[in-house]
Each structure stands twice: as structure tokens, then as C-alpha cells.
Design a protein around this motif. Structure first.
Motif, PDB file in Angstrom:
ATOM      1  N   VAL A  12       0.858  -1.185   0.000  1.00 27.65           N
ATOM      2  CA  VAL A  12       0.000   0.000   0.000  1.00 27.65           C
ATOM      3  C   VAL A  12       0.891   1.231   0.000  1.00 27.65           C
ATOM      4  CG1 VAL A  12      -1.824   1.258   1.208  1.00 27.65           C
ATOM      5  CG2 VAL A  12      -1.757  -1.250   1.332  1.00 27.65           C
ATOM      6  N   TYR A  13       0.670   2.129  -0.957  1.00 24.83           N
ATOM      7  CA  TYR A  13       1.458   3.368  -0.959  1.00 24.83           C
ATOM      8  C   TYR A  13       0.697   4.482  -1.666  1.00 24.83           C
ATOM      9  CZ  TYR A  13       3.063   1.224  -5.413  1.00 24.83           C
ATOM     10  OH  TYR A  13       3.143   0.612  -6.643  1.00 24.83           O
ATOM     11  N   GLY A  14       1.092   5.717  -1.354  1.00 27.17           N
ATOM     12  CA  GLY A  14       0.393   6.889  -1.865  1.00 27.17           C
ATOM     13  C   GLY A  14       1.040   7.493  -3.096  1.00 27.17           C
ATOM     14  N   GLU A  15       0.217   7.920  -4.028  1.00 28.37           N
ATOM     15  CA  GLU A  15       0.755   8.469  -5.271  1.00 28.37           C
ATOM     16  C   GLU A  15       1.343   9.873  -5.085  1.00 28.37           C
ATOM     17  OE1 GLU A  15      -3.576  10.009  -7.062  1.00 28.37           O
ATOM     18  OE2 GLU A  15      -2.486   8.355  -7.993  1.00 28.37           O
ATOM     19  N   THR A  16       1.074  10.521  -3.935  1.00 26.03           N
ATOM     20  CA  THR A  16       1.645  11.843  -3.671  1.00 26.03           C
ATOM     21  C   THR A  16       2.624  11.800  -2.494  1.00 26.03           C
ATOM     22  OG1 THR A  16      -0.220  12.455  -2.239  1.00 26.03           O
ATOM     23  CG2 THR A  16      -0.392  13.025  -4.572  1.00 26.03           C
ATOM     24  N   ASP A  17       3.169  10.614  -2.207  1.00 23.98           N
ATOM     25  CA  ASP A  17       4.128  10.459  -1.107  1.00 23.98           C
ATOM     26  C   ASP A  17       5.426  11.194  -1.458  1.00 23.98           C
ATOM     27  OD1 ASP A  17       5.896   9.587   0.892  1.00 23.98           O
ATOM     28  OD2 ASP A  17       4.949   7.622   0.999  1.00 23.98           O
ATOM     29  N   ARG A  18       5.807  12.160  -0.632  1.00 20.78           N
ATOM     30  CA  ARG A  18       7.025  12.934  -0.865  1.00 20.78           C
ATOM     31  C   ARG A  18       8.204  12.433  -0.036  1.00 20.78           C
ATOM     32  NH1 ARG A  18       4.803  19.227  -1.113  1.00 20.78           N
ATOM     33  NH2 ARG A  18       3.348  18.917  -2.863  1.00 20.78           N
ATOM     34  N   ILE A  19       7.946  11.477   0.859  1.00 25.37           N
ATOM     35  CA  ILE A  19       9.009  10.913   1.694  1.00 25.37           C
ATOM     36  C   ILE A  19       9.608   9.673   1.024  1.00 25.37           C
ATOM     37  CG2 ILE A  19       9.593  10.018   3.969  1.00 25.37           C
ATOM     38  CD1 ILE A  19       8.698  12.938   3.982  1.00 25.37           C
ATOM     39  N   SER A  63       8.548   2.378  -3.792  1.00 22.25           N
ATOM     40  CA  SER A  63       7.648   1.366  -3.233  1.00 22.25           C
ATOM     41  C   SER A  63       7.311   0.303  -4.279  1.00 22.25           C
ATOM     42  CB  SER A  63       6.365   2.025  -2.725  1.00 22.25           C
ATOM     43  OG  SER A  63       6.614   2.834  -1.600  1.00 22.25           O
ATOM     44  N   LYS A  64       7.162   0.728  -5.524  1.00 24.35           N
ATOM     45  CA  LYS A  64       6.875  -0.226  -6.597  1.00 24.35           C
ATOM     46  C   LYS A  64       8.054  -1.178  -6.798  1.00 24.35           C
ATOM     47  CE  LYS A  64       5.563  -0.744 -11.436  1.00 24.35           C
ATOM     48  NZ  LYS A  64       6.576  -1.827 -11.630  1.00 24.35           N
ATOM     49  N   GLU A  65       9.258  -0.637  -6.729  1.00 17.54           N
ATOM     50  CA  GLU A  65      10.445  -1.472  -6.892  1.00 17.54           C
ATOM     51  C   GLU A  65      10.492  -2.564  -5.827  1.00 17.54           C
ATOM     52  OE1 GLU A  65      15.333  -1.086  -7.071  1.00 17.54           O
ATOM     53  OE2 GLU A  65      14.105   0.661  -6.573  1.00 17.54           O
ATOM     54  N   LEU A  66      10.116  -2.213  -4.607  1.00 15.76           N
ATOM     55  CA  LEU A  66      10.076  -3.222  -3.552  1.00 15.76           C
ATOM     56  C   LEU A  66       8.996  -4.258  -3.837  1.00 15.76           C
ATOM     57  CD1 LEU A  66      10.955  -4.310  -0.786  1.00 15.76           C
ATOM     58  CD2 LEU A  66       9.256  -2.792   0.244  1.00 15.76           C
ATOM     59  N   SER A  67       7.809  -3.812  -4.244  1.00 18.46           N
ATOM     60  CA  SER A  67       6.713  -4.755  -4.495  1.00 18.46           C
ATOM     61  C   SER A  67       7.062  -5.737  -5.613  1.00 18.46           C
ATOM     62  CB  SER A  67       5.426  -3.992  -4.837  1.00 18.46           C
ATOM     63  OG  SER A  67       5.502  -3.367  -6.102  1.00 18.46           O
ATOM     64  N   HIS A  97      -3.126   4.568  -3.136  1.00 20.53           N
ATOM     65  CA  HIS A  97      -4.133   5.546  -2.743  1.00 20.53           C
ATOM     66  C   HIS A  97      -3.721   6.951  -3.192  1.00 20.53           C
ATOM     67  CE1 HIS A  97      -1.714   7.013   0.721  1.00 20.53           C
ATOM     68  NE2 HIS A  97      -1.344   5.751   0.834  1.00 20.53           N
ATOM     69  N   GLU A  98      -4.612   7.892  -3.057  1.00 19.50           N
ATOM     70  CA  GLU A  98      -4.373   9.236  -3.588  1.00 19.50           C
ATOM     71  C   GLU A  98      -3.541  10.114  -2.655  1.00 19.50           C
ATOM     72  OE1 GLU A  98      -8.208  10.837  -4.321  1.00 19.50           O
ATOM     73  OE2 GLU A  98      -8.589   9.609  -6.114  1.00 19.50           O
ATOM     74  N   GLY A  99      -3.299   9.652  -1.440  1.00 19.17           N
ATOM     75  CA  GLY A  99      -2.633  10.485  -0.445  1.00 19.17           C
ATOM     76  C   GLY A  99      -1.126  10.348  -0.442  1.00 19.17           C
ATOM     77  N   GLY A 100      -0.542  10.762   0.691  1.00 22.25           N
ATOM     78  CA  GLY A 100       0.903  10.807   0.825  1.00 22.25           C
ATOM     79  C   GLY A 100       1.458   9.742   1.753  1.00 22.25           C
ATOM     80  N   HIS A 101       2.363  10.193   2.651  1.00 21.16           N
ATOM     81  CA  HIS A 101       3.122   9.263   3.486  1.00 21.16           C
ATOM     82  C   HIS A 101       2.398   9.021   4.810  1.00 21.16           C
ATOM     83  CE1 HIS A 101       6.803   7.101   4.374  1.00 21.16           C
ATOM     84  NE2 HIS A 101       6.868   7.691   5.556  1.00 21.16           N
ATOM     85  N   TYR A 102       1.445   8.121   4.773  1.00 23.30           N
ATOM     86  CA  TYR A 102       0.711   7.776   5.986  1.00 23.30           C
ATOM     87  C   TYR A 102       0.033   6.424   5.790  1.00 23.30           C
ATOM     88  CZ  TYR A 102      -3.327   9.539   3.318  1.00 23.30           C
ATOM     89  OH  TYR A 102      -4.282   9.757   2.345  1.00 23.30           O
ATOM     90  N   VAL A 103      -0.506   5.902   6.886  1.00 19.65           N
ATOM     91  CA  VAL A 103      -1.253   4.644   6.819  1.00 19.65           C
ATOM     92  C   VAL A 103      -2.710   4.974   6.534  1.00 19.65           C
ATOM     93  CG1 VAL A 103      -1.972   2.584   8.077  1.00 19.65           C
ATOM     94  CG2 VAL A 103       0.303   3.568   8.480  1.00 19.65           C
ATOM     95  N   PRO A 104      -3.209   4.660   5.349  1.00 21.64           N
ATOM     96  CA  PRO A 104      -4.616   4.958   5.054  1.00 21.64           C
ATOM     97  C   PRO A 104      -5.537   4.145   5.949  1.00 21.64           C
ATOM     98  CG  PRO A 104      -3.651   3.616   3.313  1.00 21.64           C
ATOM     99  CD  PRO A 104      -2.532   4.025   4.209  1.00 21.64           C
ATOM    100  N   SER A 105      -6.610   4.768   6.396  1.00 22.08           N
ATOM    101  CA  SER A 105      -7.475   4.131   7.397  1.00 22.08           C
ATOM    102  C   SER A 105      -8.703   3.452   6.819  1.00 22.08           C
ATOM    103  CB  SER A 105      -7.921   5.181   8.428  1.00 22.08           C
ATOM    104  OG  SER A 105      -8.637   6.232   7.786  1.00 22.08           O
ATOM    105  N   LYS A 106      -8.932   3.558   5.512  1.00 20.13           N
ATOM    106  CA  LYS A 106     -10.118   2.950   4.917  1.00 20.13           C
ATOM    107  C   LYS A 106     -10.058   1.424   5.009  1.00 20.13           C
ATOM    108  CE  LYS A 106     -11.325   6.580   1.588  1.00 20.13           C
ATOM    109  NZ  LYS A 106     -11.511   6.902   0.149  1.00 20.13           N
TER     110      LYS A 106
END
Length: 217
Positions: A164-171, A177-181, A192-201
């Protein structure tokens, strides 16, 4: 009368400059949303120097880290290094925690915690550690750029994983993240559409956790 079905048990590994209680708070929505899952929160044994994140005249709360890649006990995910200060102590702590509070069905990590999870997955596959879990969730993950950790990324890893990773992650850049996956054979990816955090959905994790619950319990 049927015995009550046990809860799925997941070890949660926090990110850099976090702690067990902080990560527990950040996963509050997930804990409430998945009442059939018991989360156990690890806490890194190394304190991050407060000045790394302090602003002028501002007090900071002490955070923890799993390892450092500079001699000043700092960590920067995107910088290659020959150092992994504190890594061995963190691995010993995780192995002890698993022995004392396990077994665990799965493991979940965020940011540096997710990077650590990727190493634990490799250690398990290579049979270099007594750890044993059936799946992993890596949120805002990345490959460790420490030269000493390169051996953990030298072969595909065959373990069910959710990335799980965000398309606007600046960290942690999305491509990192894709390379790791890409290292994992049996993977699912949620961006997800957000940044560097754990999405809660709950919906982000629902299908994967359901599949793991059916297959592993």
C-alpha cells in the motif's frame, strides 16, 4: 457446539521516528474496523536524536528507529550507505518478541518498518531466522539501501503480500515502493491518492485480510 474462531494475529512494526504507542494510535481505525484481528505493536530499541527533526525553539517527542545509516544516528531512506547501525539489535528484539508473544499469522510495517518487514520476509525465505509468519503488509515500503542488506533482495520472495502506498508520497517516492513490491511473487498492490501515511479505509485491506483469514486459520 462449535469452538469460537480465534482472532488473526498481526505483528505491527512502526515507522522511523515513531513508537509502539504512536503507531497503535495511527492504526486506531483499522483496529476498530477489524475486530477479528489482534494487533501486537513492536517498538524499536533505538532512540532517534531529537535534533534530527527539531525546529528552532521547539521541543520534540522522542521517537524510535530500527537502524541508522549515518554515524550520527540519523536515517535517510533514499541515501545509499555502508552502515546499518543498530540493525542487529532490532532483529534480535523482533525474534525475541515473536518467541514470547507469537506465533503471528502476519506482519505489518510502515515506512522504515515496512523496509524492515521486507528484510524479515527474506530472512524467513532463506531460513536465516526462526521467525515464521504467513503473510505481510507493507505500507510506504522501500528497499533498504544499506550495502549490508543487499543480500536480502537478491531473489524473488514467495510470500503473500499487500503493498500500500500513496501516489503523492514525498518521503518515499512511488517508484521506490513499486520497486520493492516487484520483488514479491504473490503480491497485491493498492495505490491511494494520499501521501506518506497509513490509510485508514477498511476497504483497502478488506479483501486481502479476508483471503488470509480463510487460507491461514
Amino acid at each position: 457446539m462449535n469452538a469460537e474462531k480465534r482472532k488473526m494475529k498481526i505483528l505491527a512494526i512502526h515507522g522511523y521516528y515513531q513508537s509502539g504507542p504512536i503507531f497503535r494510535s495511527k492504526l486506531g481505525s483499522l483496529r476498530k474496523g477489524f475486530k477479528n484481528i489482534e494487533f501486537i505493536f513492536a517498538e524499536a530499541p533505538h532512540e532517534v536524536p531529537p535534533e534530527q527533526f527539531a525546529k528552532d525553539g521547539e521541543d520534540t517527542v522522542a521517537g524510535k528507529g530500527w537502524w541508522f545509516n549515518t554515524e550520527k544516528y540519523y536515517f535517510k531512506a533514499t541515501e545509499p550507505s555502508n552502515l546499518s547501525v543498530g540493525y542487529e539489535e532490532s532483529l534480535a528484539y523482533i525474534e525475541k518478541l515473536i518467541h514470547e508473544k507469537g506465533p503471528f499469522d502476519g506482519i505489518l510495517g510502515f515506512s522504515q518498518g515496512a523496509s524492515f518487514v521486507s528484510i524479515l520476509c527474506a530472512l524467513q525465505q532463506k531460513k536465516l531466522s526462526p521467525i515464521n509468519f504467513k503473510f505481510a503488509v507493507l505500507i510506504s515500503g522501500f528497499k533498504s539501501l544499506c550495502a549490508l542488506h543487499a543480500e536480502f533482495y537478491d531473489e524473488p520472495i514467495d510470500l503473500p503480500t499487500l503493498h500500500v502506498y500513496g501516489e503523492t508520497d514525498r518521503i518515499i517516492p512511488t517508484e521506490t515502493s513499486k520497486e520493492l513490491s516487484d520483488l514479491f511473487i504473490n503480491r497485491k498492490i493498492i495505490i491511494h491518492e494520499g501521501g506518506h501515511y497509513v490509510p485508514s479505509k477498511k476497504s483497502i485491506y478488506q479483501d486481502f485480510f479476508n483471503e488470509m483469514n480463510i487460507n491461514n486459520l
